[in-house]
Scaffold this motif. Structure first.
Motif, mmCIF file in Angstrom:
data_model
loop_
_atom_site.group_PDB
_atom_site.id
_atom_site.type_symbol
_atom_site.label_atom_id
_atom_site.label_comp_id
_atom_site.label_asym_id
_atom_site.label_seq_id
_atom_site.Cartn_x
_atom_site.Cartn_y
_atom_site.Cartn_z
ATOM 1 N N PHE A 56 6.283 -1.414 16.590
ATOM 2 C CA PHE A 56 5.314 -0.336 16.755
ATOM 3 C C PHE A 56 5.779 0.544 17.919
ATOM 4 N N ARG A 57 5.472 1.825 17.853
ATOM 5 C CA ARG A 57 5.785 2.727 18.954
ATOM 6 C C ARG A 57 4.493 3.105 19.675
ATOM 7 N N PHE A 58 4.594 3.257 20.973
ATOM 8 C CA PHE A 58 3.444 3.720 21.751
ATOM 9 C C PHE A 58 3.228 5.196 21.470
ATOM 10 N N SER A 59 1.982 5.568 21.122
ATOM 11 C CA SER A 59 1.682 6.960 20.819
ATOM 12 C C SER A 59 0.805 7.620 21.866
ATOM 13 N N ALA A 60 -0.239 6.921 22.336
ATOM 14 C CA ALA A 60 -1.160 7.542 23.285
ATOM 15 C C ALA A 60 -2.101 6.496 23.855
ATOM 16 N N GLU A 61 -2.815 6.867 24.895
ATOM 17 C CA GLU A 61 -3.939 6.091 25.387
ATOM 18 C C GLU A 61 -5.217 6.699 24.821
ATOM 19 N N MET A 62 -6.191 5.842 24.501
ATOM 20 C CA MET A 62 -7.440 6.307 23.911
ATOM 21 C C MET A 62 -8.612 5.706 24.661
ATOM 22 N N ASP A 63 -9.639 6.519 24.859
ATOM 23 C CA ASP A 63 -10.896 6.020 25.407
ATOM 24 C C ASP A 63 -11.818 5.704 24.240
ATOM 25 N N LEU A 64 -12.018 4.405 23.975
ATOM 26 C CA LEU A 64 -12.917 3.944 22.929
ATOM 27 C C LEU A 64 -14.225 3.501 23.569
ATOM 28 N N ARG A 113 0.851 -1.188 0.000
ATOM 29 C CA ARG A 113 0.000 0.000 0.000
ATOM 30 C C ARG A 113 0.892 1.245 0.000
ATOM 31 N N PRO A 114 1.376 1.662 -1.162
ATOM 32 C CA PRO A 114 2.315 2.797 -1.221
ATOM 33 C C PRO A 114 1.761 4.082 -0.618
ATOM 34 N N ALA A 115 0.442 4.263 -0.627
ATOM 35 C CA ALA A 115 -0.144 5.483 -0.083
ATOM 36 C C ALA A 115 -0.212 5.473 1.442
ATOM 37 N N CYS A 116 0.018 4.327 2.045
ATOM 38 C CA CYS A 116 -0.068 4.190 3.494
ATOM 39 C C CYS A 116 1.277 4.527 4.132
ATOM 40 N N ALA A 117 1.273 5.514 5.024
ATOM 41 C CA ALA A 117 2.503 5.900 5.723
ATOM 42 C C ALA A 117 2.585 5.322 7.118
ATOM 43 N N ARG A 118 1.445 4.795 7.641
ATOM 44 C CA ARG A 118 1.436 4.315 9.018
ATOM 45 C C ARG A 118 0.519 3.097 9.135
ATOM 46 N N VAL A 119 0.981 2.111 9.875
ATOM 47 C CA VAL A 119 0.141 0.989 10.277
ATOM 48 C C VAL A 119 -0.144 1.176 11.762
ATOM 49 N N ILE A 120 -1.419 1.080 12.141
ATOM 50 C CA ILE A 120 -1.776 1.367 13.528
ATOM 51 C C ILE A 120 -2.510 0.178 14.140
ATOM 52 N N ALA A 121 -2.566 0.166 15.459
ATOM 53 C CA ALA A 121 -3.355 -0.833 16.188
ATOM 54 C C ALA A 121 -3.809 -0.207 17.495
ATOM 55 N N GLU A 122 -4.853 -0.801 18.115
ATOM 56 C CA GLU A 122 -5.412 -0.234 19.338
ATOM 57 C C GLU A 122 -5.743 -1.352 20.325
ATOM 58 N N SER A 125 -0.681 -8.426 24.582
ATOM 59 C CA SER A 125 -0.936 -7.867 23.259
ATOM 60 C C SER A 125 -0.137 -6.589 23.038
ATOM 61 N N VAL A 126 -0.173 -5.677 24.013
ATOM 62 C CA VAL A 126 0.596 -4.441 23.888
ATOM 63 C C VAL A 126 2.081 -4.762 23.741
ATOM 64 N N THR A 127 2.564 -5.715 24.529
ATOM 65 C CA THR A 127 3.974 -6.115 24.455
ATOM 66 C C THR A 127 4.330 -6.627 23.070
ATOM 67 N N ALA A 128 3.439 -7.438 22.484
ATOM 68 C CA ALA A 128 3.713 -8.002 21.166
ATOM 69 C C ALA A 128 3.862 -6.907 20.119
ATOM 70 N N PHE A 129 2.976 -5.909 20.160
ATOM 71 C CA PHE A 129 3.066 -4.829 19.175
ATOM 72 C C PHE A 129 4.353 -4.020 19.362
ATOM 73 N N LEU A 130 4.712 -3.707 20.592
ATOM 74 C CA LEU A 130 5.934 -2.945 20.820
ATOM 75 C C LEU A 130 7.165 -3.735 20.392
ATOM 76 N N ALA A 164 -4.410 1.292 23.889
ATOM 77 C CA ALA A 164 -3.109 1.868 23.573
ATOM 78 C C ALA A 164 -3.039 2.072 22.062
ATOM 79 N N LEU A 165 -2.829 3.293 21.637
ATOM 80 C CA LEU A 165 -2.607 3.552 20.220
ATOM 81 C C LEU A 165 -1.139 3.307 19.921
ATOM 82 N N VAL A 166 -0.873 2.327 19.072
ATOM 83 C CA VAL A 166 0.502 2.005 18.696
ATOM 84 C C VAL A 166 0.632 2.156 17.185
#
Length: 293
Positions: A267-275, A241-250, A258-263, A281-283
């Motif tokens: 993936f880098r930790f970016s923020a906490e989100m209330d969904l 996906r050449p147009a994609c600059a970021r892959v994200i997960a929550e 799960s958070v450990t696996a992504f890091l 964790a936004l990674v």
């Protein structure tokens, strides 16, 4: 959705945002690459609608209604499960799901991405076929460790409704089975995060692509397999996906494995989100940092 790839007490410290300037703002970091970018202020939302979303409304009232209905759906979590399967004769891992091609989804033809080499062996994403895959996926969803986060336990129609809502929608999410060395061993959802309800909760950018992962048997957990596959699939997304600059997960913040696996997968930790259904964790895995992390 993702597997426990490290002990619960081994979660790495959140990775700092790369950039110059003062201490990063505690809010969501929306930088595409981070390097060389000032952290003196928050990123702001790009209010321009993606071209794909505009096209849905241009197509007519029915398409617009479908897009609005799809936007009301919840975002899923990520977690491990139990159970293995194998492709039946004739169900080659290279065959796409019926009706799926690069032209009829918003993700550049996931069905045609082909196999990749991973440290664990050859791996491929195969779009779900409900008639073939429902019993296996339903069994995984009824694992208690999975049900706590996915909330899809119960009779087959619960899982079937979840799958068909994606397969029959606008294809901004493609449910897939992960095939490792010929074995069906994981469930994935590759989705357009910028077109998902998730985009209301973070500074989304056009073509942001999200990943959900549910790993298979107990024997596949706790040995780094999830991290290896997450890294490989994130890089596959960036390659295809050449147009994609970021892959994200929550992942759910309570799901430490799960958070450990992504890091561990770069993936880098970016923020906490209330969904609506969880605190997450936004990674983010950035294209510009993929060779550094």
């Amino acid at each position: 959705m993702s597997p426990p790839d490290a002990p619960a007490d081994a979660v790495p410290a959140p990775l700092p945002d790369f950039g110059s300037g003062t201490r990063p703002d505690p809010g969501v970091d929306g930088s595409a690459g981070g390097a060389g970018r000032s952290t003196d202020h928050e990123d702001t939302l790009d209010l321009r609608l993606p071209d794909e979303l505009i096209a849905l409304f241009d197509a007519g009232p029915s398409s617009a209604a479908a897009a609005a209905a799809a936007a009301a759906g919840p975002a899923s979590g990520t977690d491990p499960v139990a159970g293995h399967g194998q492709l039946a004769p004739g169900d080659s891992a290279g065959l796409p799901a019926s009706g799926t091609s690069a032209g009829d989804d918003l993700l550049d033809g996931v069905a045609e991405w082909g196999p990749i080499t991973t440290p664990a062996g050859p791996f491929q994403l195969v779009p779900v076929r409900v008639e073939r895959d429902l019993p296996l996926i339903c069994r995984w969803m009824n694992d208690p460790a999975v049900a706590a986060f996915w909330e899809l336990a119960g009779p087959q129609n619960v899982t079937e409704d979840h799958l068909r809502s994606q397969l029959g929608g606008d294809r901004r999410s493609v449910p897939c089975l992960g095939v490792l060395e010929g074995v069906l061993m994981s469930y994935w959802e590759i989705y357009r995060a910028d077109l998902d309800p998730l985009a209301r909760h973070y500074p989304a950018r056009p073509h942001d692509t999200g990943i959900h992962l549910l790993l298979g048997a107990v024997s596949d957990r706790g040995r780094g397999l999830g991290s290896a596959l997450l890294r490989a699939v994130a890089d596959l997304v960036l390659d295809k996906r050449p147009a994609c600059a970021r892959v994200i997960a929550e992942p759910d913040l309570r799901n430490i494995p799960s958070v450990t696996a992504f890091l561990s997968a770069g993936f880098r930790f970016s923020a906490e989100m209330d969904l609506p259904a969880k605190r997450a964790a936004l990674v983010i895995r950035d294209r510009s940092l993929r060779d550094l992390m």
